[in-house]
Design an enzyme around this catalytic site. Structure first.
Site, PDB file in Angstrom:
ATOM      1  N   GLY A  47       0.874  -4.064   3.693  1.00 18.39           N
ATOM      2  CA  GLY A  47       0.684  -3.488   2.356  1.00 18.39           C
ATOM      3  C   GLY A  47       1.957  -2.775   1.904  1.00 18.39           C
ATOM      4  O   GLY A  47       2.447  -2.968   0.786  1.00 18.39           O
ATOM      5  N   HIS A  48       2.509  -1.936   2.804  1.00 21.01           N
ATOM      6  CA  HIS A  48       3.780  -1.270   2.473  1.00 21.01           C
ATOM      7  C   HIS A  48       4.889  -2.304   2.265  1.00 21.01           C
ATOM      8  O   HIS A  48       5.704  -2.186   1.356  1.00 21.01           O
ATOM      9  CB  HIS A  48       4.221  -0.353   3.623  1.00 21.01           C
ATOM     10  CG  HIS A  48       3.283   0.763   3.922  1.00 21.01           C
ATOM     11  ND1 HIS A  48       2.559   0.831   5.090  1.00 21.01           N
ATOM     12  CD2 HIS A  48       2.972   1.878   3.225  1.00 21.01           C
ATOM     13  CE1 HIS A  48       1.838   1.923   5.096  1.00 21.01           C
ATOM     14  NE2 HIS A  48       2.056   2.583   3.980  1.00 21.01           N
ATOM     15  N   GLY A 158       0.754   1.261  -4.121  1.00 22.83           N
ATOM     16  CA  GLY A 158      -0.274   0.232  -3.901  1.00 22.83           C
ATOM     17  C   GLY A 158      -1.535   0.548  -4.691  1.00 22.83           C
ATOM     18  O   GLY A 158      -1.942   1.702  -4.830  1.00 22.83           O
ATOM     19  N   GLN A 159      -2.173  -0.519  -5.159  1.00 26.32           N
ATOM     20  CA  GLN A 159      -3.454  -0.408  -5.876  1.00 26.32           C
ATOM     21  C   GLN A 159      -4.580   0.045  -4.945  1.00 26.32           C
ATOM     22  O   GLN A 159      -5.619   0.490  -5.389  1.00 26.32           O
ATOM     23  CB  GLN A 159      -3.769  -1.794  -6.443  1.00 26.32           C
ATOM     24  CG  GLN A 159      -5.154  -1.978  -6.940  1.00 26.32           C
ATOM     25  CD  GLN A 159      -5.166  -2.207  -8.440  1.00 26.32           C
ATOM     26  OE1 GLN A 159      -4.342  -1.681  -9.164  1.00 26.32           O
ATOM     27  NE2 GLN A 159      -6.090  -2.995  -8.885  1.00 26.32           N
ATOM     28  N   VAL A 187      -3.284  -5.370  -0.241  1.00 27.61           N
ATOM     29  CA  VAL A 187      -3.151  -6.455   0.741  1.00 27.61           C
ATOM     30  C   VAL A 187      -4.312  -6.321   1.730  1.00 27.61           C
ATOM     31  O   VAL A 187      -4.614  -5.216   2.194  1.00 27.61           O
ATOM     32  CB  VAL A 187      -1.794  -6.382   1.474  1.00 27.61           C
ATOM     33  CG1 VAL A 187      -1.672  -7.495   2.515  1.00 27.61           C
ATOM     34  CG2 VAL A 187      -0.638  -6.484   0.469  1.00 27.61           C
TER      35      VAL A 187
END
Ligand code: PAF
Length: 291
Positions: A47-48, A158-159, A187
């Site tokens: 995700g990062h 991030g969402q 993600v």
């Protein structure tokens, strides 16, 4: 001809102190171009890395901050056990092509005489704001400090932390900060579990129960598509789906306006479905936006 020679890999600089940062940034900005900032608390996962990739794609230079921000944890929360793996994180970032990592100590960002805090916007009031009093004050303060220190052209979030992204966007607009906020999609693992550094705490059985969050969001989305109109009934159904899925404790299940984050009595789009729940001693959050 020279166009065909690949650019040599750039060296990544790691900076540990605020006072070293300005020089490192000047070096990055020497060639002009855009600077992207990816603020993180480390223990990096894909995700990062998707934020890093987005920055590399959009900006000529990419900086990543790694700082487990004590100000956004309440005393009973997991600040102490939050995973810290700076060396592994730096290896990942260097391989990805990041230019600069900033990994300061807490007393460098919050010296003993530190006493100025950001009062977060209204979007911080409900949900995470209610469950974690003071959390968004800590987030808004550290993000403003990082934006001031780096003065990036674009900052990436991030969402997955939907409410945090709203709070940051609002703060940036309200305080006229000259930075673009780029929110990248959540993600997920193949089974749907949203990637989070806290997933490292989960036993295999807990991880299985953690899947209840994503299942709940998808069921609620199907219900909306199928014509569900009562926001409270839908939220109650979400609670029941999580209980059936084996979560230990539920902090909230919400059907909300994606701008204000106020709950919707009558379901209408756009909306955001938000959940926060515990599996064992691990707190997980997730969300699904319906445009
Ligand atoms: O999302 C996070 O990891 C943190 O809340 C942030 C934005 C890096 C601030 O500490």
């Amino acid at each position: 001809m020279s166009d065909m020679v690949p650019a040599p890999p750039r060296e990544m600089t790691v900076v540990y102190q605020v006072e070293e940062l300005a020089k490192a940034e000047q070096r990055l900005r020497r060639d002009g171009g855009r600077l992207g900032l990816v603020p993180t608390m480390g223990a990096l996962h894909d995700g990062h890395m998707s934020l890093v990739r987005a920055s590399l794609a959009r900006c000529e230079a990419t900086a990543v901050s790694i700082f487990v921000n004590p100000a956004q944890f309440a005393p009973h929360e997991d600040f102490r056990r939050y995973p810290r793996m700076l060396e592994a994180d730096c290896k990942l970032l260097a391989a990805a092509g990041a230019d600069l990592v900033f990994a300061p100590a807490a007393d460098d960002l919050y010296p003993g005489d530190f006493s100025t805090w950001v009062e977060p916007p209204a979007a911080a009031r409900l949900w995470e704001g209610e469950c974690r009093p003071g959390h968004f004050r800590g987030v808004a303060t550290i993000v403003l400090k990082l934006l001031n220190l780096f003065q990036p052209d674009v900052a990436f979030f991030g969402q997955k932390d939907f409410q945090q992204a709203r709070v940051i966007r609002r703060m940036v607009a309200d305080l006229n900060l000259p930075v673009e906020i780029d929110i990248q999609p959540t993600v997920r693992d193949a089974d749907g579990l949203a990637l989070s550094s806290r997933n490292a705490y989960l036993s295999p059985a807990e991880r299985e129960n953690g899947l209840a969050l994503w299942r709940t969001l998808r069921r609620a989305a199907e219900a909306v598509d199928g014509g569900a109109r009562d926001g409270r009934e839908l939220a109650a159904m979400m609670v029941q789906t999580m209980i059936d899925g084996g979560v230990t404790r539920i902090d909230y299940a919400a059907v909300a306006d994606p701008e204000t984050l106020e709950p919707l009595e009558t379901v209408r789009r756009p909306l955001v479905l938000l959940v926060a729940a515990w599996v064992g001693s691990t707190r997980l959050i997730d969300n699904l936006v319906m445009e």
